[in-house]
Design a protein around this motif. Structure first.
Motif, PDB file in Angstrom:
ATOM      1  N   ILE B 167      24.144  25.057  68.825  1.00  0.00           N
ATOM      2  CA  ILE B 167      24.001  26.481  69.127  1.00  0.00           C
ATOM      3  C   ILE B 167      23.494  27.223  67.907  1.00  0.00           C
ATOM      4  O   ILE B 167      22.585  28.048  67.958  1.00  0.00           O
ATOM      5  CB  ILE B 167      25.364  27.084  69.570  1.00  0.00           C
ATOM      6  N   PHE B 168      24.100  26.867  66.771  1.00  0.00           N
ATOM      7  CA  PHE B 168      23.785  27.569  65.541  1.00  0.00           C
ATOM      8  C   PHE B 168      22.334  27.321  65.103  1.00  0.00           C
ATOM      9  O   PHE B 168      21.630  28.242  64.683  1.00  0.00           O
ATOM     10  CB  PHE B 168      24.763  27.105  64.469  1.00  0.00           C
ATOM     11  N   THR B 169      21.909  26.081  65.222  1.00  0.00           N
ATOM     12  CA  THR B 169      20.528  25.751  64.851  1.00  0.00           C
ATOM     13  C   THR B 169      19.538  26.518  65.733  1.00  0.00           C
ATOM     14  O   THR B 169      18.546  27.070  65.264  1.00  0.00           O
ATOM     15  CB  THR B 169      20.278  24.242  65.007  1.00  0.00           C
ATOM     16  N   TRP B 170      19.873  26.595  67.019  1.00  0.00           N
ATOM     17  CA  TRP B 170      19.036  27.352  67.942  1.00  0.00           C
ATOM     18  C   TRP B 170      18.976  28.826  67.523  1.00  0.00           C
ATOM     19  O   TRP B 170      17.929  29.451  67.489  1.00  0.00           O
ATOM     20  CB  TRP B 170      19.598  27.207  69.359  1.00  0.00           C
ATOM     21  N   LEU B 171      20.163  29.328  67.146  1.00  0.00           N
ATOM     22  CA  LEU B 171      20.274  30.729  66.746  1.00  0.00           C
ATOM     23  C   LEU B 171      19.339  31.045  65.579  1.00  0.00           C
ATOM     24  O   LEU B 171      18.632  32.053  65.571  1.00  0.00           O
ATOM     25  CB  LEU B 171      21.724  31.003  66.338  1.00  0.00           C
ATOM     26  N   VAL B 172      19.349  30.149  64.600  1.00  0.00           N
ATOM     27  CA  VAL B 172      18.555  30.415  63.406  1.00  0.00           C
ATOM     28  C   VAL B 172      17.066  30.180  63.672  1.00  0.00           C
ATOM     29  O   VAL B 172      16.209  30.896  63.173  1.00  0.00           O
ATOM     30  CB  VAL B 172      19.037  29.529  62.229  1.00  0.00           C
ATOM     31  N   ALA B 173      16.773  29.196  64.504  1.00  0.00           N
ATOM     32  CA  ALA B 173      15.372  28.826  64.700  1.00  0.00           C
ATOM     33  C   ALA B 173      14.675  29.715  65.721  1.00  0.00           C
ATOM     34  O   ALA B 173      13.498  30.040  65.577  1.00  0.00           O
ATOM     35  CB  ALA B 173      15.283  27.362  65.121  1.00  0.00           C
ATOM     36  N   LYS B 174      15.397  30.137  66.752  1.00  0.00           N
ATOM     37  CA  LYS B 174      14.695  30.744  67.886  1.00  0.00           C
ATOM     38  C   LYS B 174      14.950  32.230  68.107  1.00  0.00           C
ATOM     39  O   LYS B 174      14.176  32.882  68.790  1.00  0.00           O
ATOM     40  CB  LYS B 174      15.092  30.011  69.181  1.00  0.00           C
ATOM     41  N   THR B 175      16.066  32.753  67.606  1.00  0.00           N
ATOM     42  CA  THR B 175      16.366  34.131  67.981  1.00  0.00           C
ATOM     43  C   THR B 175      15.806  35.114  66.949  1.00  0.00           C
ATOM     44  O   THR B 175      15.444  34.740  65.836  1.00  0.00           O
ATOM     45  CB  THR B 175      17.884  34.372  68.069  1.00  0.00           C
ATOM     46  N   ARG B 176      15.804  36.348  67.362  1.00  0.00           N
ATOM     47  CA  ARG B 176      15.385  37.426  66.495  1.00  0.00           C
ATOM     48  C   ARG B 176      16.271  37.488  65.246  1.00  0.00           C
ATOM     49  O   ARG B 176      15.785  37.630  64.130  1.00  0.00           O
ATOM     50  CB  ARG B 176      15.495  38.729  67.312  1.00  0.00           C
ATOM     51  N   LEU B 177      17.588  37.347  65.483  1.00  0.00           N
ATOM     52  CA  LEU B 177      18.532  37.394  64.369  1.00  0.00           C
ATOM     53  C   LEU B 177      18.220  36.292  63.354  1.00  0.00           C
ATOM     54  O   LEU B 177      18.189  36.529  62.146  1.00  0.00           O
ATOM     55  CB  LEU B 177      19.966  37.229  64.893  1.00  0.00           C
ATOM     56  N   GLY B 178      17.956  35.100  63.883  1.00  0.00           N
ATOM     57  CA  GLY B 178      17.639  33.978  63.001  1.00  0.00           C
ATOM     58  C   GLY B 178      16.402  34.259  62.174  1.00  0.00           C
ATOM     59  O   GLY B 178      16.347  33.974  60.977  1.00  0.00           O
ATOM     60  N   ARG B 179      15.418  34.863  62.820  1.00  0.00           N
ATOM     61  CA  ARG B 179      14.183  35.168  62.106  1.00  0.00           C
ATOM     62  C   ARG B 179      14.445  36.194  61.006  1.00  0.00           C
ATOM     63  O   ARG B 179      13.962  36.070  59.885  1.00  0.00           O
ATOM     64  CB  ARG B 179      13.150  35.703  63.098  1.00  0.00           C
ATOM     65  N   ASP B 180      15.258  37.205  61.372  1.00  0.00           N
ATOM     66  CA  ASP B 180      15.613  38.213  60.362  1.00  0.00           C
ATOM     67  C   ASP B 180      16.333  37.565  59.190  1.00  0.00           C
ATOM     68  O   ASP B 180      16.115  37.922  58.037  1.00  0.00           O
ATOM     69  CB  ASP B 180      16.517  39.293  60.980  1.00  0.00           C
ATOM     70  N   MET B 181      17.201  36.629  59.516  1.00  0.00           N
ATOM     71  CA  MET B 181      17.954  35.972  58.445  1.00  0.00           C
ATOM     72  C   MET B 181      17.020  35.207  57.518  1.00  0.00           C
ATOM     73  O   MET B 181      17.134  35.283  56.295  1.00  0.00           O
ATOM     74  CB  MET B 181      19.007  35.010  59.034  1.00  0.00           C
TER      75      MET B 181
END
Lengths: 277, 305, 439
Positions: B167-181
């Motif tokens: 879930i976390f890898t998806w979060l960082v790789a695919k979501t807006r939040l991940g991109r911001d991070m």
């Protein structure tokens, strides 16, 4: 490498991963002369400097420094030894003074190795032996001399970080000179200076050359400074040397003008005007 | 061989827990550039929240284990995440442009606050819980009667870790939040100029890190059956070691480092001495930093002059 | 935190805003504390876990946060933004800078007179010895953190090395304190070099963690190497110091008898007081001298800019090592004093808390300032004594104080720097220009 050369760079290459910053660069700097290294942004000038002063280890090539009839291979010496043993001093593109120390202290730190010996590696100095006190006095005198040379004697006891930008640039040069260098490497000393300060800088560098016999290697964008004081110019573009010669030869070299100034006609004209062409 | 296989299993389980904590260190370090010294204590708080939630659920008569586990997981993640958010807000955000030393010292102070808050609020004694998940599988029965077992708890710990990591890898790789991070990691000023809400992104980093630490805390509780107020300190240093070993700033590195530290610690205790297992883990930290400062999966750093 | 626009000044405090903020803070507190404070767990009589609720405490805590939030917002409204200038105005700072020439001698004279003034008050003398021990540790760590800018979180390891060196040498070989003291210092310095040599190339924050790990390793080895160190039980029966060979005992060969005065146990306390005072002053003297020598200037230059140091031909590795070894040596001295004073040492005295406390003293003092560190040690240890009755809240308050200190005054009490050499006038350098330790 002839006797008259102080520095000889041969087939120098520096790669960062896949990026070739400098490729097969060879040039020499004459003893007692001012050699300028010019080129557009990103040409690899600072990388060359970092190789010469030991901050980077070159991927290939040799850097020879000849001083007092001994030849040293700079690429084999690491960081502090280049200044300590080979007597190469440098300044930085973005000034690196010790901002929380006074101008005088900055110059005292530059004489660290001399003073360390005089203080018996601290043990004698701790008890204040007279010979150390004499050495410290001499160090202060040297600092005073250089502060006077750069016109900052009045501000000797002010923190280096408080000084105006132009003063900081000169102080950094003075600090490098306090290490009694054979070769002084200056990374864009005129950057951010106004016309008057640039002129003063040129005067200072000429004086250093004339009175101390220090050879100078200079990276500079300010062509007025470069053309006025350089004895010899090396032009770099994309990590490769494209020209090498006297200021007059460089000035007249159409290849340099085209490559160095880019292809934009307006820009070429503007800079040509500045160069007095 | 059987003994080794058993130790391997134990090491992987322990390593999963360290890995979950290490992610919090690595993320915060990547984005804010500070060692969140209080992160080990966040893990400890997560363990306590899980324990208390579990006790309450059992006492109100809930008996279905999967439901209990799910509720405990969600509650401890949510509450601990709020701890992470609050700490960033109080102790780190005001210091973002302060002197270099300030955030580190503030984090040390925060670590003391959390440790002693927990001690004052819940007492100094170790809190044991009866085994919540029992049973398991016998994988292999050796000739000398040594049995290699894989317990259900171990399965749950590893599976939870894998799922969360996914879930976390998806979060960082695919979501807006991940991109911001990732943008903030590269260049905060530039990111904010391009419309990334840097404050919010940093907050979210702490929230996610704390939530994962809470999971680790809960897994620790399930696996070892106890929590105490001081468990965050040593676990925190080990997890940081894991983050450094894997290459600080790298998420897969944190997990890999966690597994390695877990394995090394378990095998050291199994074959050499239990007393010196922490010494072994800390020595690894020193050795890695000396010989491999960028870690296994970290990016080499070019010194800017 | 969100900003209260100065525009509200004209209209009076924005009640709705403040109330909303307090409400949110209260809600957050409610969630945070509901389980941790609202429910108390404990192992029951048969080992099973029981719990009971404490809703009263929970309500009180949430109320405190709610009220506190309102108070802070109102203060912020009346005061404007809370910053250094509000807490300690620049005029006070300047006055401090000027007065410190005066403060130091007064403080020193007072310290010398403490055993005379408080001769009958054992408690004060003991407290004085404790404060001086931390002053010495603070001054020692100041060399590493304040001058050289190396963040050392494992300073207590060298303190432990010093203490155990003395304890082991004295109990096993019967060596006297005066022989062991330099040995302990040398051993601690040796450990400093041992650790420093491989790790000092590391970046600042990595260095912090490695030193922390080193501190823990030393402690764990002390705990587990039972045959040598006695493990968790520690070492007892450590010989008391003698007055340069003459024991401070009631017997015939005791100092009291030789001087022809009546024996009193206070003699030893007074002697210990002056002993640690002398050791602390030695630390201070050496540090002040070193600062004015090339090595000291190189330390400070290293703190300011390591790259520039290398370009000037300074061997940064040996320079850092000497700072590390010097700091460690002072910790070793302090450690052997601690051992001889206590007569008993165990690993419990050398936890990370000690390192953090000494570091907090250095930071509160204003890194690099000798007087600041002394004042900070007095404040910290004195503060700890005030909270003596509230044992378990002590570290809580300490931690919170550290956070607040970093927010309000990260440069400590005396943050500015005095130059080590000057041509005409000595001008203090404001804190904003001075770099701090690398983290």
């Amino acid at each position: 490498m002839s006797r008259d050369d102080i520095l000889s760079v041969e087939n120098l290459a520096m790669r960062f991963g896949g990026i070739v910053a400098v490729n097969d660069l060879s040039f020499t700097a004459r003893r007692g002369q001012i050699t300028a290294l010019i080129g557009p942004n990103g040409a690899g000038k600072t990388t060359v400097f970092n190789c010469i002063t030991g901050f980077y280890k070159p991927s290939a090539g040799t850097i020879r420094l000849r001083n007092n009839d001994t030849e040293m291979r700079l690429e084999k010496l690491n960081d502090f030894r280049i200044s300590k043993i080979a007597k190469v001093a440098r300044t930085f593109q973005n000034i690196r003074l010790f901002p929380g120390m006074t101008a005088l202290e900055n110059l005292m730190v530059a004489q660290h190795n001399t003073l360390m010996r005089a203080s018996g590696f601290t043990f004698l100095g701790l008890f204040g032996v007279p010979s150390y006190r004499a050495a410290e006095k001499a160090a202060i005198e040297l600092a005073r001399y250089w502060l006077d040379q750069i016109g900052l004697l009045a501000r000797a006891d002010d923190a280096a970080g408080e000084l105006p930008y132009g003063d900081q640039r000169r102080l950094e040069i003075a600090r490098a000179m306090c290490t009694a260098p054979a070769l002084l490497c200056l990374d864009e000393p005129a950057a951010g200076l106004n016309a008057r300060e640039s002129a003063a800088l040129s005067e200072l560098l000429l004086k250093i050359r004339a009175e101390h016999g220090t050879s100078i290697l200079l990276i500079e964008h300010d062509m007025s400074v470069v053309m006025e004081i350089s004895d010899h110019i090396v032009v770099l573009d994309y990590g490769v040397k494209i020209a090498d010669g006297s200021p007059q030869a460089i000035r007249d070299n159409p290849k340099v003008i085209a490559a160095y100034l880019g292809v934009d006609d307006d820009e070429v004209e503007a800079v040509e005007a500045e160069l007095g062409l | 061989m059987d003994y080794f296989a058993q130790q391997l299993i134990n090491g992987i389980v322990l390593g999963s827990i360290y890995g979950l904590i290490a992610i919090g260190y690595t993320m915060v370090y990547g984005i804010v550039g500070m060692i969140n010294f209080a992160h080990g204590d966040i893990f400890m708080i997560g363990g306590f929240i899980a324990l208390i939630t579990f006790l309450i659920l059992v006492s109100i008569g809930l008996t279905i284990v999967p439901v209990i586990l799910l509720i405990v997981l969600l509650v401890s993640m949510a509450v601990t995440a709020l701890y992470g958010w609050t700490i960033e807000r109080i102790a780190y955000r005001p210091l973002r442009h302060s002197f270099r030393l300030a955030p580190m010292l503030s984090a040390i102070g925060m670590s003391f606050v959390l440790t002693n808050y927990s001690q004052v609020a819940q007492g100094a004694r170790v809190k044991p819980v009866p085994p919540i998940i029992t049973g398991g599988y016998t994988l292999h029965e050796g000739a000398e009667g040594f049995v290699v077992r894989l317990s259900n708890v171990q399965i749950i710990v590893v599976i939870t870790t894998i799922v969360l990591l996914g879930i976390f890898t998806w979060l960082v790789a695919k979501t807006r939040l991940g991109r911001d991070m990732r943008a903030c990691e590269q260049d905060q000023t530039m990111a904010s100029l391009l419309g990334v809400d840097v404050d919010r992104t940093i907050s979210m980093t702490f929230v996610i890190g704390a939530a994962l630490a809470a999971v680790a805390g809960m897994m620790y509780l399930l696996y070892y059956g106890l929590v105490d107020f001081f468990m965050g300190f040593v676990a925190g240093i080990k997890a940081f070691t894991a983050a450094v070993l894997g290459g600080i700033g790298s998420l897969p590195g944190a997990m890999l480092g966690g597994l390695l530290i877990g394995l090394i610690e378990t095998l050291w205790a199994a074959y050499f001495s239990t007393e010196y297992k922490d010494v072994a883990a800390f020595s690894i930290l020193i050795v890695v930093l000396i010989f491999l400062p960028t870690g296994l999966l970290g990016r080499p750093e070019v010194e800017k002059v | 935190m969100a900003t209260t626009a100065p525009a509200t000044l004209a209209r009076g405090p924005d009640v709705a805003f403040i109330f909303k903020k307090a409400l949110i803070s209260g809600l957050v507190a409610l969630v945070l504390f509901s389980l941790m404070i609202g429910v108390r767990t404990e192992a029951g009589p048969e080992g099973q876990l029981i719990y009971w609720t404490r809703f009263g405490d929970l309500a009180a805590m949430v109320g405190v946060v709610f009220g506190g939030s309102i108070v802070i917002e109102l203060l912020r409204y009346w005061w404007g933004p809370v910053d250094t200038i509000r807490i300690i105005p620049p005029s006070t700072t300047k006055a401090l800078a000027v007065a410190r020439r005066g403060i130091a001698p007064v403080l020193l004279i007072f310290t010398f007179l403490v055993p005379v003034i408080f001769y009958d008050q054992r408690y004060i003398l003991d407290l004085g010895i404790l404060v001086l021990t931390y002053v010495m540790l603070g001054w020692g760590l100041n060399v590493v953190v304040g001058l050289a800018g190396l963040l050392d979180l494992g300073y207590v390891a060298f303190y432990a090395v010093g203490a155990y060196s003395y304890a082991l040498l004295a109990t096993n070989f019967g060596l006297s304190f005066w022989i062991c003291l330099p040995l302990a210092g040398i051993l601690a310095a040796f450990f400093g070099v041992l650790l420093g040599f491989p790790v000092l190339r590391l970046r600042g924050d990595y260095l912090a963690i490695v030193t922390l790990a080193f501190g823990e390793i030393i402690r764990l080895v002390i705990i587990n190497w039972q045959s040598l160190t006695g493990g968790p039980n520690g070492i007892s029966g450590i010989p008391r110091p003698s007055f340069f060979g003459i024991p401070l005992t009631p017997g015939d060969d005791g100092l009291a008898t030789k001087l022809g005065i009546a024996f009193s146990p206070t003699h030893r306390i007074v002697f210990l007081f002056y002993l640690i005072l002398a050791l602390a002053l030695l630390t201070n003297w050496v540090t002040i001298r070193l600062r004015r020598l090339p090595i000291g200037r190189a330390w400070e230059a290293l703190r300011e800019d390591e790259v520039a140091c290398r370009a000037l031909g300074i061997n940064t590795t040996t320079t850092k090592l000497t700072a590390f070894a010097t700091g460690a040596m002072f910790a070793g001295f302090a450690g052997s004093f601690f051992a001889t004073r206590q007569g008993f040492i165990s690993p419990e005295s050398f936890t990370f808390h000690e390192s953090a406390l000494v570091l907090a003293i250095v930071v509160l003092g204003g890194m690099g300032s000798q007087l600041g560190v002394a004042l900070a040690a007095l404040t910290m240890i004195g503060g700890f004594e005030l909270f003596r009755g509230l044992e378990q809240y002590r570290m809580l308050v300490f931690g919170a104080a550290m956070v607040l200190l970093m927010i309000w005054r990260p440069r400590g009490l005396i943050g500015h720097r005095a130059p080590t050499v000057f041509l005409r006038h000595e001008k203090v350098i404001s804190a904003e220009l001075v770099e701090d330790a690398r983290a």
